[in-house]
Write a protein that holds these residues in place. Structure first.
Motif, mmCIF file in Angstrom:
data_model
loop_
_atom_site.group_PDB
_atom_site.id
_atom_site.type_symbol
_atom_site.label_atom_id
_atom_site.label_comp_id
_atom_site.label_asym_id
_atom_site.label_seq_id
_atom_site.Cartn_x
_atom_site.Cartn_y
_atom_site.Cartn_z
ATOM 1 N N ALA A 1 25.915 -16.846 -41.029
ATOM 2 C CA ALA A 1 24.754 -17.465 -40.257
ATOM 3 C C ALA A 1 24.927 -18.877 -40.047
ATOM 4 O O ALA A 1 24.368 -19.416 -39.123
ATOM 5 C CB ALA A 1 23.531 -17.192 -41.033
ATOM 6 N N ALA B 1 23.771 -10.081 -39.699
ATOM 7 C CA ALA B 1 22.525 -9.980 -38.534
ATOM 8 C C ALA B 1 21.120 -10.502 -39.127
ATOM 9 O O ALA B 1 20.488 -11.160 -38.397
ATOM 10 C CB ALA B 1 22.710 -8.733 -37.888
ATOM 11 N N GLY B 2 21.108 -9.760 -40.291
ATOM 12 C CA GLY B 2 19.760 -10.225 -40.854
ATOM 13 C C GLY B 2 19.581 -11.477 -41.312
ATOM 14 O O GLY B 2 18.493 -12.365 -41.036
ATOM 15 N N ALA C 1 19.391 -17.751 -32.588
ATOM 16 C CA ALA C 1 19.825 -16.559 -31.703
ATOM 17 C C ALA C 1 21.205 -16.115 -31.721
ATOM 18 O O ALA C 1 22.219 -17.149 -31.798
ATOM 19 C CB ALA C 1 19.537 -17.521 -30.199
ATOM 20 N N CYS C 2 21.259 -15.012 -31.695
ATOM 21 C CA CYS C 2 22.739 -14.327 -31.740
ATOM 22 C C CYS C 2 22.614 -12.950 -31.202
ATOM 23 O O CYS C 2 21.687 -12.160 -31.757
ATOM 24 C CB CYS C 2 23.279 -14.386 -33.066
ATOM 25 N N LYS C 3 23.368 -12.409 -30.243
ATOM 26 C CA LYS C 3 23.492 -11.200 -29.893
ATOM 27 C C LYS C 3 23.965 -10.070 -30.760
ATOM 28 O O LYS C 3 25.122 -10.400 -31.158
ATOM 29 C CB LYS C 3 24.118 -11.059 -28.274
ATOM 30 N N ARG C 4 23.432 -9.121 -31.060
ATOM 31 C CA ARG C 4 23.943 -7.886 -31.750
ATOM 32 C C ARG C 4 24.560 -7.238 -30.964
ATOM 33 O O ARG C 4 23.927 -6.385 -30.153
ATOM 34 C CB ARG C 4 22.791 -7.303 -32.574
ATOM 35 N N ARG D 1 24.807 -21.706 -36.709
ATOM 36 C CA ARG D 1 24.096 -22.765 -36.562
ATOM 37 C C ARG D 1 24.821 -23.915 -36.074
ATOM 38 O O ARG D 1 24.523 -24.685 -35.567
ATOM 39 C CB ARG D 1 23.219 -23.143 -38.053
ATOM 40 N N ILE E 1 21.007 -14.111 -39.939
ATOM 41 C CA ILE E 1 20.727 -14.845 -38.977
ATOM 42 C C ILE E 1 19.459 -14.857 -38.232
ATOM 43 O O ILE E 1 18.901 -15.867 -37.810
ATOM 44 C CB ILE E 1 21.985 -14.474 -37.663
ATOM 45 N N ASP E 2 18.977 -13.676 -37.923
ATOM 46 C CA ASP E 2 17.369 -13.448 -37.755
ATOM 47 C C ASP E 2 16.569 -14.166 -38.767
ATOM 48 O O ASP E 2 15.604 -14.944 -38.317
ATOM 49 C CB ASP E 2 17.062 -12.086 -37.828
ATOM 50 N N GLN E 3 16.703 -14.083 -40.015
ATOM 51 C CA GLN E 3 15.791 -14.622 -40.856
ATOM 52 C C GLN E 3 15.759 -16.437 -40.828
ATOM 53 O O GLN E 3 14.692 -16.966 -40.972
ATOM 54 C CB GLN E 3 16.374 -14.371 -42.397
ATOM 55 N N GLY F 1 15.970 -17.730 -37.934
ATOM 56 C CA GLY F 1 15.446 -18.028 -36.611
ATOM 57 C C GLY F 1 16.493 -18.420 -35.514
ATOM 58 O O GLY F 1 16.315 -19.207 -34.591
#
Length: 465
Positions: A86, A116-117, A125-128, A90, A119-121, A123
């Motif tokens: 993550a 991935a979680g 942006a990242c393509k899964r 950033r 990164i989402d947490q 906020g």
């Protein structure tokens, strides 16, 4: 070929025993990723080659930034520190995608979900990209995403040269420079059409005659018509092209639009030849990169064309009028803004240009020629950026251009470059939601790349097919 950064994450140094046990599987899967994508993606892998802690991360990111990469793949070949992955998103500040693998001896899927979680947490942006690189659909998705991501980055700092302002009251051809800068990272340079004429009149006669001779030698026909298209108009049309070409270089313009109507079409000459040559990958000086150019100074149109050019790897693009439509056919016929490339799709300019006839235009008191031809049959991607209550949308669809003879142009509009396109759509819905009288095309299928671009920009996709 796409150049993409590759960060390979690994087990931290606090669990050296786990790292040593899983290292062979990590190397196997990382090697497979690089080998499978060879020829489609050129991965830039910074030293030390794998990331086990934040010091490795800092060194790797500095190396990627120094290399100028515009997108990055975060590869999780085993269980890794989710927080470090993550943090990479950033710190990188460029489009990123995350991928794991399905090998049972790697624990990659656990690490992938954790990262991935995280990164989402945060906020971010990242393509899964879900799946394993041995799956062809995963390979395809990766190429489509990074094509769009790099196109998005290539737009940053670009400049649109607008010769003139709004044409014929076509409000959808205007755009907000501040919104463009915020959303696309692109700027607008307003240039008066008087400057185009001033520079055109200053071009050396020898240069003009050389280009006119090239046109006579390579185009299918130059059909003069008394009072409408004579040597004077021919001279003005060539001068117009050379003027825009010079001004584009002077102002460092990446894509352009020319108002034309009514000032130039009534007072100097129609601009169709200039627009065609700008969009083409050649002129009398030889091969060149196309400069996406819209007629009627259509700003969102020119931007759409530039995006199509970037996601297709630099192909010519076009602006077309939506002449008529129903549930299975759209007829596209614009008076100018179409590269001659579309007449044959050939790398040999003569095969394209021999299909183009310069014939007297149907409007414009000053006279001049239209660039008449029919579009070669095949698969095309169509798109258009437009706004609803200031929010951008992009309409995207794919169509099959049908065979058409020059004589059949009498059924539509004789002097216009024309395409009859087979599509499957709800024409009623199309007319209810579509936000322009123009649409733009590129040869080939780039629908998924455009969708990925819109996802990166937070733009709503409207599909009518």
């Amino acid at each position: 070929m796409l150049q993409v950064g590759l960060l390979i994450f690994s087990e931290g140094r606090v669990r050296e025993d786990v790292y040593q046990n899983r290292k062979p599987a990590q190397d196997r899967e990382s090697g497979a990723l690089i080998e499978i994508m060879r020829g489609r993606i050129d991965f830039v892998i910074p030293a030390p080659g794998e990331i086990r802690d934040k010091n490795d991360l800092f060194v790797s990111i500095r190396a990627l930034k120094a290399a100028g990469v515009q997108a990055c793949l975060l590869y999780v070949p085993m269980f890794v520190s989710a927080a470090t992955v993550a943090m990479a998103v950033r710190l990188l500040g460029i489009p990123c995608a995350i991928l794991g693998n399905a090998a049972p001896d790697t624990f990659s899927q656990v690490g992938y979900l954790a990262a991935a979680g995280a990164i989402d947490q945060a906020g971010l942006a990242c393509k899964r990209i879900v799946g394993d690189i041995h799956d062809e659909s995963v390979q395809k998705e990766m190429v489509e995403y990074f094509t769009a991501a790099i196109a998005s980055e290539q737009l940053l700092g670009s400049t649109y040269g607008m010769f003139g302002g709004r044409s014929l009251g076509i409000a959808t051809g205007t755009a907000d420079p501040a919104q463009w800068l915020n959303l696309f990272g692109a700027d607008m340079e307003q240039i008066d059409q008087l400057e185009l004429v001033r520079v055109a009149q200053s071009i050396e006669p020898e240069e003009v005659e050389r280009h006119k001779a090239w046109i006579r030698a390579h185009y299918g026909a130059v059909k003069f018509q008394e009072g409408r298209f004579e040597e004077e108009q021919f001279d003005h049309m060539v001068r117009s092209y050379l003027a825009v070409k010079r001004l584009a270089k002077l102002y460092n313009l990446d894509f352009v639009g020319i108002k034309c109507q009514p000032e130039l079409s009534n007072g100097y000459c129609v601009q169709c030849l200039a627009v065609q040559l700008l969009n083409d990958p050649y002129d009398a000086d030889g091969p060149k990169a196309p400069i996406a150019c819209s007629c009627e100074a259509d700003a969102d149109g020119a931007l759409t064309m530039q995006i199509l050019k970037l996601v297709s790897g630099g192909k010519p693009t076009a602006l077309q009028d939506i002449y008529s439509y129903n549930n299975d056919t759209i007829v596209l016929a614009n008076c100018g803004s179409s590269a001659s490339y579309f007449s044959a799709h050939s790398p040999n300019m003569d095969e394209n240009l021999q299909n183009v006839h310069l014939i007297a235009h149907g409007f414009g008191q000053a006279g001049g020629a239209a660039t008449q031809f029919v579009f070669k049959e095949g698969t095309y991607t169509y798109a258009r950026l437009y706004r609803n209550a200031r929010n951008y949308r992009m309409c995207i669809f794919k169509g099959q251009v049908q065979p058409l003879t020059r004589e059949e142009l009498y059924n539509y509009c004789w002097y216009r470059p024309t395409a009859v396109v087979k599509v499957q759509m709800n024409a009623r819905k199309y007319a209810q939601v579509y936000g322009s009288n123009h649409v733009h095309c590129v040869a080939g299928d780039y629908v998924n790349e455009l969708k990925e671009f819109c996802a990166l920009k937070g733009i709503e996709v409207v599909e009518i097919g």
